[in-house]
Design a protein around this motif. Structure first.
Motif, mmCIF file in Angstrom:
data_model
loop_
_atom_site.group_PDB
_atom_site.id
_atom_site.type_symbol
_atom_site.label_atom_id
_atom_site.label_comp_id
_atom_site.label_asym_id
_atom_site.label_seq_id
_atom_site.Cartn_x
_atom_site.Cartn_y
_atom_site.Cartn_z
ATOM 1 N N GLU A 61 36.447 32.718 83.242
ATOM 2 C CA GLU A 61 36.002 33.650 82.200
ATOM 3 C C GLU A 61 35.044 32.940 81.260
ATOM 4 O O GLU A 61 35.229 31.765 80.949
ATOM 5 C CB GLU A 61 37.194 34.174 81.400
ATOM 6 C CG GLU A 61 37.994 35.195 82.167
ATOM 7 C CD GLU A 61 39.043 35.855 81.282
ATOM 8 O OE1 GLU A 61 38.656 36.709 80.465
ATOM 9 O OE2 GLU A 61 40.212 35.497 81.434
ATOM 10 N N GLU A 69 29.576 39.459 75.068
ATOM 11 C CA GLU A 69 30.060 40.115 76.288
ATOM 12 C C GLU A 69 30.841 39.121 77.145
ATOM 13 O O GLU A 69 30.433 37.987 77.334
ATOM 14 C CB GLU A 69 28.860 40.648 77.083
ATOM 15 C CG GLU A 69 29.225 41.282 78.401
ATOM 16 C CD GLU A 69 27.996 41.690 79.216
ATOM 17 O OE1 GLU A 69 28.191 42.432 80.185
ATOM 18 O OE2 GLU A 69 26.871 41.268 78.895
ATOM 19 N N SER A 70 31.990 39.575 77.668
ATOM 20 C CA SER A 70 32.776 38.752 78.592
ATOM 21 C C SER A 70 32.241 38.918 80.005
ATOM 22 O O SER A 70 31.855 40.017 80.401
ATOM 23 C CB SER A 70 34.245 39.159 78.557
ATOM 24 O OG SER A 70 34.803 38.824 77.320
ATOM 25 N N THR A 92 33.915 44.960 85.420
ATOM 26 C CA THR A 92 35.363 44.924 85.218
ATOM 27 C C THR A 92 36.077 45.006 86.552
ATOM 28 O O THR A 92 35.496 45.442 87.554
ATOM 29 C CB THR A 92 35.828 46.109 84.344
ATOM 30 O OG1 THR A 92 35.593 47.324 85.069
ATOM 31 C CG2 THR A 92 35.122 46.150 83.000
ATOM 32 N N ASP A 93 37.353 44.616 86.553
ATOM 33 C CA ASP A 93 38.171 44.727 87.765
ATOM 34 C C ASP A 93 38.250 46.181 88.232
ATOM 35 O O ASP A 93 38.223 46.470 89.422
ATOM 36 C CB ASP A 93 39.591 44.218 87.516
ATOM 37 C CG ASP A 93 39.660 42.706 87.338
ATOM 38 O OD1 ASP A 93 38.624 42.028 87.450
ATOM 39 O OD2 ASP A 93 40.775 42.206 87.091
ATOM 40 N N GLU A 95 36.078 48.798 87.620
ATOM 41 C CA GLU A 95 34.816 49.424 88.032
ATOM 42 C C GLU A 95 34.027 48.595 89.028
ATOM 43 O O GLU A 95 33.114 49.100 89.672
ATOM 44 C CB GLU A 95 33.957 49.698 86.801
ATOM 45 C CG GLU A 95 34.580 50.717 85.863
ATOM 46 C CD GLU A 95 33.741 50.917 84.611
ATOM 47 O OE1 GLU A 95 32.579 50.459 84.580
ATOM 48 O OE2 GLU A 95 34.253 51.527 83.667
ATOM 49 N N TYR A 97 32.009 44.651 89.980
ATOM 50 C CA TYR A 97 31.132 43.643 89.375
ATOM 51 C C TYR A 97 29.769 43.612 90.055
ATOM 52 O O TYR A 97 29.661 43.830 91.259
ATOM 53 C CB TYR A 97 31.755 42.244 89.530
ATOM 54 C CG TYR A 97 33.016 42.048 88.740
ATOM 55 C CD1 TYR A 97 32.965 41.623 87.414
ATOM 56 C CD2 TYR A 97 34.261 42.267 89.320
ATOM 57 C CE1 TYR A 97 34.126 41.438 86.693
ATOM 58 C CE2 TYR A 97 35.422 42.067 88.599
ATOM 59 C CZ TYR A 97 35.352 41.651 87.288
ATOM 60 O OH TYR A 97 36.497 41.458 86.562
#
Length: 153
Positions: A61, A69-70, A92-93, A95, A97
């Motif tokens: 991460e 933003e992460s 995101t997990d 939606e 990457y």
């Protein structure tokens, strides 16, 4: 530059990564179960020619300095590659990457990576990679007798 995408498929994160010279048509993210603070979040795995999943990278991460933003960052590596391929994943997990790649070093005007923080590199460490100049101090073309014909190897 976007080089792939990873989406949720039947409860797993799977997708592809492709560049001009790398084609990983089946890539997955396997969560890492570790309590160590420096452990990666995911292992990057790819389906090899023997149809086995093998680890080719890891992701940690990270947070963007400017936007907060992460995202995930890491690299893909394999003995068949000349060097590791740095990647970052945005999304995101739930939606999925977008997989992005960014060159770590600036390129010079001819497309090669600069090695000395912007200083030109050549055989003798100067001259932009083409050796010494054929121009004299006043800008005129030097004669053949002024040029050093020795080529260092």
């Amino acid at each position: 530059m976007n080089i792939g995408e990873i989406k949720p498929v039947n409860g797993r994160l799977q997708g592809h990564i492709a560049t001009r010279t790398i084609d990983l048509p089946k890539v997955g993210l396997r969560p890492v179960q570790s309590m160590h603070e420096r452990a990666p979040v995911f292992e990057v795995v790819a389906l090899n020619v023997g149809r086995r999943w093998v680890q080719v990278g890891a992701l940690w991460e990270a947070t963007a300095n400017k936007t907060g933003e992460s995202f995930l960052q890491g690299s893909i590596d394999d003995p068949s590659l000349a060097e590791p391929l740095p990647i970052a994943l945005f999304g995101t997990d739930a939606e999925g990457y977008r997989v992005a790649w960014r060159r770590r070093e600036m390129r010079d005007d001819f497309g090669g990576a600069r090695q000395n923080a912007g200083r030109p590199t050549g055989v003798d460490g100067a001259g932009g990679g083409f050796g010494e100049s054929t121009a004299g101090a006043d800008g005129s073309l030097m004669t053949q007798s002024d040029l050093d014909d020795e080529i260092p190897y």
